[in-house]
Motif scaffolding. Sequence first.
Motif, short mmCIF file in Angstrom:
data_model
loop_
_atom_site.label_atom_id
_atom_site.label_comp_id
_atom_site.label_asym_id
_atom_site.label_seq_id
_atom_site.Cartn_x
_atom_site.Cartn_y
_atom_site.Cartn_z
N LYS A 55 0.72 -1.10 0.06
CA LYS A 55 -0.02 -0.01 0.04
C LYS A 55 0.79 1.20 0.22
CE LYS A 55 -3.90 -2.03 2.39
NZ LYS A 55 -4.88 -2.05 3.54
N SER A 56 2.05 1.27 0.53
CA SER A 56 2.87 2.40 0.71
C SER A 56 4.33 1.94 0.47
CB SER A 56 2.75 3.02 1.89
OG SER A 56 3.24 2.30 2.89
N TRP A 57 5.34 2.97 0.17
CA TRP A 57 6.84 3.02 0.04
C TRP A 57 7.11 2.62 1.60
CZ3 TRP A 57 8.85 1.49 -4.17
CH2 TRP A 57 8.11 1.76 -5.37
N GLU A 58 6.60 2.96 2.22
CA GLU A 58 7.26 2.94 3.71
C GLU A 58 7.10 1.44 4.11
OE1 GLU A 58 6.76 4.56 8.32
OE2 GLU A 58 5.05 4.63 6.97
N LYS A 59 5.87 0.76 3.76
CA LYS A 59 5.73 -0.68 3.95
C LYS A 59 6.83 -1.60 2.97
CE LYS A 59 0.82 -0.79 5.24
NZ LYS A 59 1.27 -1.38 6.69
N VAL A 60 6.98 -0.96 2.02
CA VAL A 60 7.94 -1.47 1.13
C VAL A 60 9.51 -1.36 1.43
CG1 VAL A 60 9.09 -1.66 -1.24
CG2 VAL A 60 6.86 -1.50 -1.05
N ASN A 61 9.68 -0.40 2.15
CA ASN A 61 11.01 -0.12 2.67
C ASN A 61 11.18 -0.80 3.94
OD1 ASN A 61 12.73 2.65 4.37
ND2 ASN A 61 13.67 1.31 2.35
N LEU A 62 10.32 -0.77 4.93
CA LEU A 62 10.47 -1.61 6.13
C LEU A 62 10.40 -3.25 5.80
CD1 LEU A 62 7.99 0.32 8.32
CD2 LEU A 62 10.60 0.79 8.24
N GLY A 63 9.60 -3.52 4.71
CA GLY A 63 9.67 -5.02 4.50
C GLY A 63 10.82 -5.50 3.90
N LEU A 64 11.89 -4.56 3.10
CA LEU A 64 12.82 -4.92 2.43
C LEU A 64 13.87 -5.07 3.77
CD1 LEU A 64 12.96 -3.14 -0.94
CD2 LEU A 64 12.45 -5.59 -0.41
N PHE A 65 13.94 -4.35 4.44
CA PHE A 65 14.87 -4.42 5.58
C PHE A 65 14.53 -5.89 6.49
CE2 PHE A 65 16.09 -0.01 5.87
CZ PHE A 65 17.41 -0.15 6.19
N LYS A 66 13.21 -6.22 6.56
CA LYS A 66 13.17 -7.63 7.18
C LYS A 66 13.43 -8.60 6.39
CE LYS A 66 9.02 -6.01 9.78
NZ LYS A 66 7.59 -6.10 9.83
N MET A 67 13.36 -8.60 5.02
CA MET A 67 13.72 -9.47 4.00
C MET A 67 15.00 -9.50 3.92
SD MET A 67 12.73 -9.36 0.03
CE MET A 67 13.32 -10.97 -1.04
N PHE A 68 15.95 -8.41 3.96
CA PHE A 68 17.30 -8.42 4.07
C PHE A 68 17.88 -9.27 5.17
CE2 PHE A 68 21.39 -6.86 5.44
CZ PHE A 68 21.97 -6.89 4.37
N ARG A 69 17.16 -9.15 6.46
CA ARG A 69 17.79 -9.92 7.49
C ARG A 69 17.49 -11.38 7.41
NH1 ARG A 69 19.32 -8.96 12.90
NH2 ARG A 69 18.96 -10.64 14.16
N VAL A 70 16.46 -11.86 6.69
CA VAL A 70 16.00 -13.18 6.55
C VAL A 70 16.71 -13.93 5.25
CG1 VAL A 70 14.24 -14.81 6.19
CG2 VAL A 70 13.76 -13.11 7.83
N GLU A 71 16.57 -13.02 4.19
CA GLU A 71 17.07 -13.67 3.01
C GLU A 71 18.52 -13.56 2.59
OE1 GLU A 71 15.20 -16.01 1.72
OE2 GLU A 71 13.26 -15.53 2.41
N VAL A 72 19.04 -12.58 3.33
CA VAL A 72 20.71 -12.36 2.78
C VAL A 72 21.45 -12.65 3.97
CG1 VAL A 72 22.07 -10.32 1.93
CG2 VAL A 72 19.86 -10.31 1.27
N ILE A 73 21.45 -12.03 5.08
CA ILE A 73 22.32 -12.30 6.24
C ILE A 73 21.83 -13.22 6.93
CG2 ILE A 73 23.29 -9.80 6.43
CD1 ILE A 73 21.43 -9.29 8.85
N GLY A 74 20.61 -13.71 6.60
CA GLY A 74 20.23 -14.75 7.48
C GLY A 74 20.13 -16.15 6.80
N LYS A 75 20.92 -16.25 5.78
CA LYS A 75 20.92 -17.56 4.76
C LYS A 75 22.59 -17.90 4.90
CE LYS A 75 17.07 -17.73 3.11
NZ LYS A 75 16.19 -19.04 3.78
N LEU A 76 22.82 -19.04 5.32
CA LEU A 76 24.11 -19.77 5.31
C LEU A 76 24.88 -19.80 4.09
CD1 LEU A 76 26.11 -20.94 7.46
CD2 LEU A 76 24.99 -22.93 7.21
N PRO A 77 24.16 -20.06 2.95
CA PRO A 77 25.03 -20.12 1.60
C PRO A 77 25.65 -18.75 1.41
CG PRO A 77 22.85 -21.38 1.37
CD PRO A 77 22.83 -20.60 2.83
N ILE A 78 25.17 -17.74 1.94
CA ILE A 78 25.48 -16.28 1.52
C ILE A 78 26.61 -16.10 2.62
CG2 ILE A 78 25.13 -13.87 1.46
CD1 ILE A 78 22.38 -14.36 0.62
N MET A 79 26.29 -16.28 3.76
CA MET A 79 27.10 -15.79 4.93
C MET A 79 28.34 -16.47 5.19
SD MET A 79 25.88 -12.85 5.58
CE MET A 79 26.92 -12.33 7.11
#
Length: 355
Positions: A256-280
């Motif tokens: 619904k808003s860019w704020e939701k997108v921005n906050l959601g991408l931060f959550k996604m970054f934590r889970v799908e980037v720094i939270g993934k062993l194949p990356i880290m």
Amino acid sequence: MIPVRQILSPDDLERYLESPACTELIEFLTALNDAIIGVKTTDYIEDSPVVQNLLTLLDKIKQTNDDTPPIDTKSRFGNPAFRDFYTTCEQNLPTWLAGIVPTGHIEQVSTYLCESFGNRRRIDYGTGHELNFIAFLLCLHKLKIITPSDFPALVIHVFYKYISVMRGLQMTYWLEPAGSQGVWGLDDFHFLPFLFGSGQLRTHKHLKPKSIHNKEILEEFSPSYMYFECVRFVMSIKTGSLRWHSPMIDDISGAKSWEKVNLGLFKMFRVEVIGKLPIMQHFMFGTLIEFTGSAPEQTDCGDGCGDHGHVFAFGQEFPDCCGIKVPSAAAAAAVQSDDKFAKPRDVFTRPIPFD
């Protein structure tokens, strides 16, 4: 000191996610994001001397790319000339950084910058390599070389120029998406330009997330907003709808808003980037970015991803820790072109069907 890998098991990763090092990284990213909320890419931002030096450094890296042409290998996979580019940069970075970083820290800082170009042996690139550029900037911040007053220019000018340089490397050497699916990038390679781009748009009164489906809006506003430019770039190299070739970007447009997108991408970054062993498992730590893991003896896994032992990241008995080799969109475009073995630079801008 040369940074070394420390996250080599699921337990290591769990401890890292609760560590001061992880908190420090997230807080740094948040500060960078907050500094460009409501700021257009085209807005005037004064560059401090250190920002100017960083831009000059990126110019030298781009020039190295220009001076190292791809080799005609008649292959759809990564071009081996990338290894020559990488070696040249690795050899010159200590000199290039001499006017920016104190001598005692050059070796450590240059390691993160070199890692941000991609993997030399596999000739691929993904969100883990992008993360290394943020680590490079974090090191500069911890050394007090850059200050919070530099943050707007650091994102809008330095980081965005880094993305431009990486697009050049992807075009020139057909860098493969790291991991079978680009290692969770929103496009084949990147994540953070979308995060910062949504930050730019957080306070916009008229443009909405669903606006990315309007071609005229993409063309008009891509010079001003990083998010729109990223979507425009994806659409320029792949044909068909976003729902078909970039479903994650399409799903996000329903917010619904860019704020939701921005906050959601931060959550996604934590889970799908720094939270993934194949990356880290490939991320390194030293005295500037500190974390200590189990650090078992490292061995060559034999698949061209570097000297390290297998990490059982996918619950498989015999996992391929770095994914299956996948040709880049540029390489696929070459097959669609009249020149079957066209060189990478010549075919990258040809849109290709996603199948």
